[in-house]
Design an enzyme around this catalytic site. Structure first.
Site, PDB file in Angstrom:
ATOM      1  N   LYS A  53       9.112  -2.955   2.647  1.00 16.43           N
ATOM      2  CA  LYS A  53      10.409  -3.279   2.068  1.00 16.43           C
ATOM      3  C   LYS A  53      10.468  -2.932   0.580  1.00 16.43           C
ATOM      4  O   LYS A  53      11.527  -2.916  -0.018  1.00 16.43           O
ATOM      5  CB  LYS A  53      10.672  -4.790   2.217  1.00 16.43           C
ATOM      6  CG  LYS A  53      10.604  -5.279   3.632  1.00 16.43           C
ATOM      7  CD  LYS A  53      10.621  -6.846   3.645  1.00 16.43           C
ATOM      8  CE  LYS A  53      10.247  -7.325   5.020  1.00 16.43           C
ATOM      9  NZ  LYS A  53      10.008  -8.794   5.005  1.00 16.43           N
ATOM     10  N   GLY A  54       9.305  -2.691  -0.015  1.00 13.16           N
ATOM     11  CA  GLY A  54       9.215  -2.584  -1.469  1.00 13.16           C
ATOM     12  C   GLY A  54      10.084  -1.516  -2.103  1.00 13.16           C
ATOM     13  O   GLY A  54      10.551  -1.672  -3.230  1.00 13.16           O
ATOM     14  N   GLU A 110       8.009   5.478  -2.368  1.00 13.35           N
ATOM     15  CA  GLU A 110       7.146   4.285  -2.393  1.00 13.35           C
ATOM     16  C   GLU A 110       7.467   3.440  -3.622  1.00 13.35           C
ATOM     17  O   GLU A 110       7.865   3.969  -4.656  1.00 13.35           O
ATOM     18  CB  GLU A 110       5.674   4.742  -2.493  1.00 13.35           C
ATOM     19  CG  GLU A 110       4.863   4.549  -1.234  1.00 13.35           C
ATOM     20  CD  GLU A 110       4.403   3.106  -1.030  1.00 13.35           C
ATOM     21  OE1 GLU A 110       5.211   2.174  -1.226  1.00 13.35           O
ATOM     22  OE2 GLU A 110       3.233   2.934  -0.674  1.00 13.35           O
ATOM     23  N   ASP A 111       7.220   2.147  -3.515  1.00 15.14           N
ATOM     24  CA  ASP A 111       7.425   1.293  -4.685  1.00 15.14           C
ATOM     25  C   ASP A 111       6.307   1.482  -5.710  1.00 15.14           C
ATOM     26  O   ASP A 111       6.552   1.762  -6.872  1.00 15.14           O
ATOM     27  CB  ASP A 111       7.563  -0.194  -4.275  1.00 15.14           C
ATOM     28  CG  ASP A 111       6.426  -0.703  -3.378  1.00 15.14           C
ATOM     29  OD1 ASP A 111       5.525   0.082  -3.022  1.00 15.14           O
ATOM     30  OD2 ASP A 111       6.452  -1.903  -3.037  1.00 15.14           O
ATOM     31  N   ASP A 114      -1.210   1.898  -5.647  1.00 15.34           N
ATOM     32  CA  ASP A 114      -2.290   1.096  -6.229  1.00 15.34           C
ATOM     33  C   ASP A 114      -3.621   1.727  -5.806  1.00 15.34           C
ATOM     34  O   ASP A 114      -4.094   2.684  -6.420  1.00 15.34           O
ATOM     35  CB  ASP A 114      -2.122  -0.349  -5.754  1.00 15.34           C
ATOM     36  CG  ASP A 114      -3.170  -1.305  -6.308  1.00 15.34           C
ATOM     37  OD1 ASP A 114      -3.804  -0.977  -7.312  1.00 15.34           O
ATOM     38  OD2 ASP A 114      -3.349  -2.398  -5.727  1.00 15.34           O
ATOM     39  N   LYS A 142      -0.056   2.840 -10.484  1.00 16.59           N
ATOM     40  CA  LYS A 142      -1.029   1.868 -11.021  1.00 16.59           C
ATOM     41  C   LYS A 142      -2.419   2.394 -10.658  1.00 16.59           C
ATOM     42  O   LYS A 142      -2.942   2.099  -9.598  1.00 16.59           O
ATOM     43  CB  LYS A 142      -0.755   0.497 -10.392  1.00 16.59           C
ATOM     44  CG  LYS A 142      -1.401  -0.646 -11.123  1.00 16.59           C
ATOM     45  CD  LYS A 142      -0.811  -2.004 -10.744  1.00 16.59           C
ATOM     46  CE  LYS A 142      -1.244  -2.487  -9.396  1.00 16.59           C
ATOM     47  NZ  LYS A 142      -0.937  -3.929  -9.181  1.00 16.59           N
ATOM     48  N   ASP A 171       7.153  -7.553  -4.220  1.00 14.83           N
ATOM     49  CA  ASP A 171       7.088  -8.974  -3.873  1.00 14.83           C
ATOM     50  C   ASP A 171       5.707  -9.559  -4.085  1.00 14.83           C
ATOM     51  O   ASP A 171       4.709  -8.854  -4.147  1.00 14.83           O
ATOM     52  CB  ASP A 171       7.418  -9.161  -2.388  1.00 14.83           C
ATOM     53  CG  ASP A 171       6.268  -8.695  -1.490  1.00 14.83           C
ATOM     54  OD1 ASP A 171       5.877  -7.516  -1.601  1.00 14.83           O
ATOM     55  OD2 ASP A 171       5.741  -9.507  -0.704  1.00 14.83           O
TER      56      ASP A 171
HETATM   57  P1  IMP Z   1      -2.056   0.843  -1.955  1.00 18.30           P
HETATM   58  O1  IMP Z   1      -2.201   1.241  -0.509  1.00 18.30           O
HETATM   59  O2  IMP Z   1      -3.191   0.044  -2.484  1.00 18.30           O
HETATM   60  O3  IMP Z   1      -1.710   1.991  -2.853  1.00 18.30           O
HETATM   61  O4  IMP Z   1      -0.909  -0.217  -2.005  1.00 18.30           O
HETATM   62  C1  IMP Z   1       0.373   0.082  -1.948  1.00 18.30           C
HETATM   63  C2  IMP Z   1       1.160  -1.140  -1.527  1.00 18.30           C
HETATM   64  O5  IMP Z   1       0.555  -2.371  -1.978  1.00 18.30           O
HETATM   65  C3  IMP Z   1       2.497  -1.056  -2.187  1.00 18.30           C
HETATM   66  O6  IMP Z   1       3.412  -0.354  -1.376  1.00 18.30           O
HETATM   67  C4  IMP Z   1       2.847  -2.515  -2.363  1.00 18.30           C
HETATM   68  O7  IMP Z   1       3.485  -2.984  -1.196  1.00 18.30           O
HETATM   69  C5  IMP Z   1       1.520  -3.221  -2.525  1.00 18.30           C
HETATM   70  N1  IMP Z   1       1.216  -3.459  -3.952  1.00 18.30           N
HETATM   71  C6  IMP Z   1       0.237  -2.899  -4.689  1.00 18.30           C
HETATM   72  N2  IMP Z   1       0.259  -3.340  -5.962  1.00 18.30           N
HETATM   73  C7  IMP Z   1       1.291  -4.208  -6.035  1.00 18.30           C
HETATM   74  C8  IMP Z   1       1.846  -5.009  -7.117  1.00 18.30           C
HETATM   75  O8  IMP Z   1       1.409  -5.011  -8.286  1.00 18.30           O
HETATM   76  N3  IMP Z   1       2.912  -5.782  -6.775  1.00 18.30           N
HETATM   77  C9  IMP Z   1       3.460  -5.820  -5.525  1.00 18.30           C
HETATM   78  N4  IMP Z   1       2.987  -5.073  -4.505  1.00 18.30           N
HETATM   79  C10 IMP Z   1       1.901  -4.290  -4.755  1.00 18.30           C
HETATM   80 MG    MG Z   2       4.406  -4.908  -0.381  1.00 18.89          MG
END
Ligand code: IMP
Ligand code: MG
Length: 191
Positions: A53-54, A110-111, A114, A142, A171
């Site tokens: 949903k982000g 994507e939001d 990370d 990030k 969220d």
């Molecule tokens: P990744 O797979 O670690 O890159 O994570 C991506 C997903 O983790 C994002 O689409 C978010 O839903 C969630 N996420 C990562 N960091 C944050 C944050 O600081 N706040 C909220 N959601 C996050």
């Molecule tokens: Mg999320």
């Protein structure tokens, strides 16, 4: 800061911290990303794939900034599962596209990127399905905990630390998505 754990949030309190990106700064970033996309795609129709949903608010504002560009939208829902040193080891598709991405110019929206698992999984998924091209954009990059070597083609904002962020779609346990700005989350454990 890692995502506050559920146990610490029930034992202590979760509070909103300082504003990291004001609404005006977000709007300027979305507008700049739209400009880069418009100039790269040169009138080619885009299939914008929002990651729910982000990415909801980012996608809505981005598509309005591209009002003069041919595009369609679709959505996917993903969840992470498993557990390793980083807390997880995989991504699973909970909801697929309504349509085939066949011959479409796919732009994943994507939001936040990370560790990179989610974006990497979705890029591979779309690339394996005969899209004409696959690119990605993220509202926030990030990079501090990146575990997979992946980078969005278009990035709106760069996080200055690995603090957990909420607001503008992001969220914590489904809360705070409706904030117009982006803030840090602070956890307090009772003393
Ligand atoms: P990744 O797979 O670690 O890159 O994570 C991506 C997903 O983790 C994002 O689409 C978010 O839903 C969630 N996420 C990562 N960091 C944050 C944050 O600081 N706040 C909220 N959601 C996050
Ligand atoms: Mg999320």
């Amino acid at each position: 800061m890692r995502q506050p754990t559920k146990s610490s949030s029930t034992a202590g309190t979760t509070e909103l911290g300082p504003v990291v990106f004001e609404a005006a700064e977000i709007a300027a970033a979305v507008s700049r990303v739209a400009e880069e996309i418009r100039s790269d795609f040169r009138g080619e129709r885009i299939l914008m794939v929002g990651v729910l949903k982000g990415a909801l608010l980012f996608l809505s504002d981005l598509m309005r900034e591209l009002a003069d560009h041919p595009l369609t939208i679709d959505f996917v829902v993903v969840s992470s599962y498993g557990s390793n040193a980083h807390g997880r080891n995989g991504v699973r598709l909970l909801k697929d596209l309504d349509q085939s991405p066949d011959v479409e110019h796919v732009l994943l929206v994507e939001d936040i990127v990370d560790e990179g698992f989610t974006l990497s999984y979705l890029l591979n998924n779309m690339r394996s399905r005969k899209a004409a091209s696959v690119r990605s954009c993220a509202l926030i990059d990030k990079p501090f905990r990146r575990a997979v070597d992946v980078k969005a083609d278009y990035v709106g904002l760069h996080a200055a630390s690995d603090d957990f962020l909420v607001g503008y779609g992001l969220d914590f346990q489904e809360r705070f998505r409706n904030l117009p700005h982006i803030r840090q989350l602070q956890s307090r454990v009772p003393t």
